[in-house]
Scaffold this active site. Structure first.
Site, PDB file in Angstrom:
ATOM      1  N   GLU A 159      -4.998   2.280  -5.540  1.00 32.62           N
ATOM      2  CA  GLU A 159      -4.671   0.909  -5.138  1.00 32.62           C
ATOM      3  C   GLU A 159      -5.899  -0.009  -5.122  1.00 32.62           C
ATOM      4  OE1 GLU A 159      -1.900   0.658  -1.867  1.00 32.62           O
ATOM      5  OE2 GLU A 159      -1.251   2.731  -2.150  1.00 32.62           O
ATOM      6  N   GLU A 185      -0.118   6.399   4.766  1.00 35.76           N
ATOM      7  CA  GLU A 185      -0.576   5.582   5.894  1.00 35.76           C
ATOM      8  C   GLU A 185      -0.075   6.086   7.248  1.00 35.76           C
ATOM      9  OE1 GLU A 185       0.543   1.594   4.818  1.00 35.76           O
ATOM     10  OE2 GLU A 185      -0.565   1.675   2.928  1.00 35.76           O
TER      11      GLU A 185
END
Length: 347
Positions: free
Chosen positions: A238, A132
């Site tokens: 995810e 991220e």
């Protein structure tokens, strides 16, 4: 059952928490063995759990995770080495509590990565090296890694991981990669890394999606195609499908977001209505039809949790809600969505 249905299209994984990979949650282990061939550590391999204080590594929990994966012959993913969240404050500070300098932070990064990746060399098949690091507009996310080290902190992280285990696959992992500005920013990042000879092997597209997000399935396909065309592997990581109303303006997966509890955003505290259950099943079936269609570009799909009861979405972005985002319910029984996935893969 799930892994047999998917066959050779791609590997199918799930994330595990401590109760599950230590065997305390026996139902989870049974479902794991029957349906998955890859595992990711949900939290056990994050910096705060491995090196809470400088130089003192605690590997007992991570060792149990890796040990289970090896025992079951699964592909093991380490998650995650460099992230702006869940990293202790000391990592970024000097002895007086002021920001550390570039060389100090680079040294700490290298020591952490080389120690962790080196310990599991030849055992952990792939690492989410950087997590991220790109903002919604496609630029690098502001962080202490970026502020102190500079734009090459991502390059260094991959180089250190490759140094520690040249045989491991190394990934960049992020959410909202179906949004064109962020997708294009990550494509630029990957292209820059590859042009420098940086050992990056794949991109993990976090599938923190919802019944109504992303609105356009062609955005998913475009992102898979865009990253694959860079010359790296693509993983859907995810994966979960939020069935609850979202309290904010823009969807994402920023774990720092928090809203006060409001019952209007927790409409199904006891059970999921048939209509929503059907929508969830249809959504999962549609996603897996896309994955099957593009399986020549996808190496792995990892669902973020085994059962609804352990999903992080029960507490994000609003703590205390009851969510139903996975393929198995709170009793580890397969849901309608599970059977729709099986049908979509066998069609």
């Amino acid at each position: 059952m799930l892994k047999e249905s998917i066959g050779n299209h791609f590997s199918i994984g799930t994330s595990l928490n401590k109760d599950q990979f230590t065997g305390k949650d026996e139902k989870a282990v049974k479902v794991l063995k029957e349906n998955f061939n890859s595992i990711t550590a949900e939290n056990a391999m994050k910096w705060m759990h491995l090196q809470e204080t400088e130089g003192r590594f605690t590997f007992e929990t991570a060792d149990r995770f890796v040990g289970l994966g090896r025992e079951l012959g699964m592909f093991i993913v380490g998650h995650t080495l460099v992230w702006h969240n869940q990293t202790p404050e000391w990592v970024f500070e000097d002895d007086s509590g002021k920001p550390a300098d570039r060389e100090t932070l680079l040294h700490r990064m290298r020591e952490h990565i080389v120690t962790v990746v080196g310990r599991y060399k030849g055992m952990v098949g792939g690492w989410d090296v950087v997590n991220e690091a790109v903002s919604a507009d496609g630029t690098l996310r502001p962080s202490r890694w970026l502020d102190i080290i500079g734009v090459d902190y991502i390059t260094k992280a991959f180089e250190f991981a490759h140094e520690a285990d040249p045989g491991a696959e190394l990934y960049y992992n992020d959410y909202s990669l179906v949004d064109p500005p962020k997708r294009d920013g990550v494509i630029r990042l990957v292209g820059d890394l590859l042009s420098q000879g940086v050992p990056i092997h794949g991109v993990g597209m976090q599938g923190h999606w919802a019944l109504d997000f992303p609105v356009r399935s062609d955005y998913i396909e475009a992102s898979i195609r865009g990253f694959s065309d860079c010359g790296v592997n693509v993983m859907i990581t995810e994966l979960d499908v939020d069935v609850l109303p979202y309290p904010g303006a823009d969807r994402g997966a920023d774990v720092s977001l928090r809203y006060d509890y409001q019952s209007s955003f927790d409409p199904y505290p006891e059970t999921l209505p048939d209509e929503i259950r059907q929508r969830l099943a249809d959504r999962y079936a549609g996603l897996f039809r896309i994955f099957k269609k593009m399986s020549d570009r996808i190496g792995r799909v990892t669902i973020w949790g085994i059962s609804d009861g352990y999903s992080w979405l029960n507490n994000w972005p609003m703590r205390g809600r009851t969510n139903y985002p996975l393929l198995f319910d709170r009793d580890y029984k397969p849901k309608q969505a599970f059977y729709e996935v099986l049908r979509s893969m066998s069609a």
